[in-house]
Scaffold this motif. Structure first.
Motif: not given
Length: 475
Positions: A280-281, A314-316, A331-333, A454-455
């Motif tokens: 997780e990035i 892979q990106i949110e 954002a999370k990768i 939470d996110w």
């Protein structure tokens, strides 16, 4: 030799950072006066002593007319120099205790003044160096003529842009303009016969062009090395183990499409990021939104840096992020293959959900890339965070004081360049915020982490759902 009597050679006993078996560093230098020798910092950095060789066309153990041993205390390299950044502040001054005896084959050369401008591309310069034409042979004095390229081309092909390139000219011997051993040599104007630059090395990514530093940038250091104040050193790889970089093609990024619509796909923008776990990035939403792919670099300060390609599935992006504002710019990768943690790659812990940023006396450490004298460096500095309401009058109407906070930046520590870096509490050594925006002369905006836990910790949103969210917001 009388035509190049101001050129000297440097031998230093030092292990090369890329070659543990190399015991001797061989470079070039130039003679400024009977007691002053100028060369590259990387030629003498941390060497216990060096030898200065002068008055000879061929430097070898059997052919050295003048060979002077200089101890470490008489060697000064620029205090801003770092081995981790090619070309930056790569200059050193050697002071001789016993003056040289000038002759027909040993002499000095003048420097250009501070007002000299390298702005005429038709101007010809002459490059001198003790070149090593093969790995085992002697160092042979050569010279060749060359032109330097424009600042625009320079900026597009190499950073820092203050390193200037000269293109291949009519070189002697093997036809190469720069070879190993030429580092630290003089670049002389054919117009006025004075030093205009110091050879820095070869940049293979630009077709093997030689690179030199403009001497006007270092006149204060040359005249008095102690006049240049040292800055806190850049982070070591181990100290930056939880920091990553994001590079993305600018033409695809939603936040930058207007500015880079005509750019080609190789024009990349760089941002900071944070390693949360082996897969997780965390980074800013605007750093990745719209990009079909990005590159994640870990172990960024090491010569063994690892670059991973990540595609948009892979990106949110946080579902509440709006391009017109700053709130929820996160954002999370998720990596498909786990990172291998080691001394230089690791993660940072998150604060608890109930952590409150309500103590204005609490100190935090901010990590990220800053620009110092035109050079990008990864740094950390301590500061105090401010309540968003105190910053709102100084920021745009898009600043949401209900979700964001800010901190001030000491300009003497550098100009913040890249966002996405972590803010760490000095009290518990955990991640409390992520830098998301910086504008000159204004407070730096950051997103507190606790309200977003939470996110951050929930399962990753699938690609189809992510696309629906993007379409809903009109991206």
């Amino acid at each position: 030799m009388s035509q190049a009597k101001f050129v000297a050679g440097i031998h230093a006993p030092a292990n090369h950072p890329n070659d543990a078996n190399r015991k001797i560093t061989r470079c070039t230098a130039f003679i400024l006066s009977k007691t002053e020798i100028i060369t590259n910092a990387h030629c003498v950095y941390d060497a216990p002593y060096v030898y200065v060789v002068a008055g000879t066309k061929v430097v070898s153990d059997a052919n050295q007319k003048i060979k002077i041993k200089v101890e470490k205390e008489n060697i000064a390299w620029h205090p801003h120099y770092s081995r981790l950044i090619f070309g930056a502040f790569d200059i050193a001054k050697i002071t001789l205790k016993t003056p040289l005896e000038f002759s027909d084959t040993v002499g000095s050369i003048e420097l250009v003044g501070k007002d000299y401008k390298l702005n005429n591309q038709s101007e010809v310069v002459t490059v001198y160096g003790y070149s090593r034409l093969n790995n085992t042979g002697p160092s042979i004095l050569r010279r060749c003529d060359a032109n330097y390229i424009s600042g625009v081309e320079r900026a597009n092909t190499f950073k820092p842009s203050k390193v200037l390139y000269f293109t291949t000219g009519e070189a002697t011997n093997d036809g190469k303009i720069i070879t190993p051993g030429d580092s630290g040599g003089p670049v002389v104007s054919k117009t006025n016969g004075k030093i205009v630059g110091i050879t820095n090395g070869i940049n293979g990514t630009t077709g093997g062009r030689g690179a030199f530093l403009p001497i006007t940038l270092f006149l204060d250091f040359i005249h008095d090395p102690k006049s240049v104040k040292p800055i806190p050193p850049p982070l070591t790889p181990n100290e930056a183990k939880f920091i990553a970089d994001i590079t993305a093609p600018a033409k695809f990024l939603t936040a930058y499409k207007k500015d880079f619509a005509d750019a080609n796909e190789t024009y990349q923008l760089k941002f900071n990021a944070i390693i949360l776990s082996k897969t997780e990035i965390l980074t800013c939403a605007h750093s990745v939104l719209g990009a079909p792919y990005v590159y994640v670099t870990v172990n960024k300060l090491s010569r063994n840096a690892t670059e991973l390609k990540v595609t948009e599935d892979q990106i949110e992006i946080h579902q509440k992020y709006e391009l017109s504002g700053f709130a929820f710019d996160i954002a999370k990768i998720t990596l498909k293959e786990p990172l291998e943690f080691n001394d230089n790659v690791g993660s940072i812990d998150l604060v608890d959900k109930d952590y409150k940023m309500n103590d204005p006396s609490e100190m935090v450490t901010v990590y990220g890339d800053v620009i110092l004298d035109g050079t990008m460096r990864t740094r950390r500095y301590d500061t105090k965070y401010l309540d968003g309401a105190k910053c709102k009058p100084k920021l745009s109407a898009a600043f949401d004081a209900n979700h964001l906070m800010c901190y001030t930046l000491d300009e003497s520590m550098g100009t913040s360049s890249t966002v996405g870096g972590p803010m760490i509490s000095k009290k518990n050594n955990k991640l409390v915020g992520i830098t998301i925006f910086r504008s000159g002369g204004k407070p730096v905006i950051f997103q507190p982490i606790a309200p977003l836990l939470d996110w951050i910790l929930k399962s990753k949103v699938g690609p189809n759902q992510r696309r629906r969210m993007a379409l809903k917001k009109g991206f």
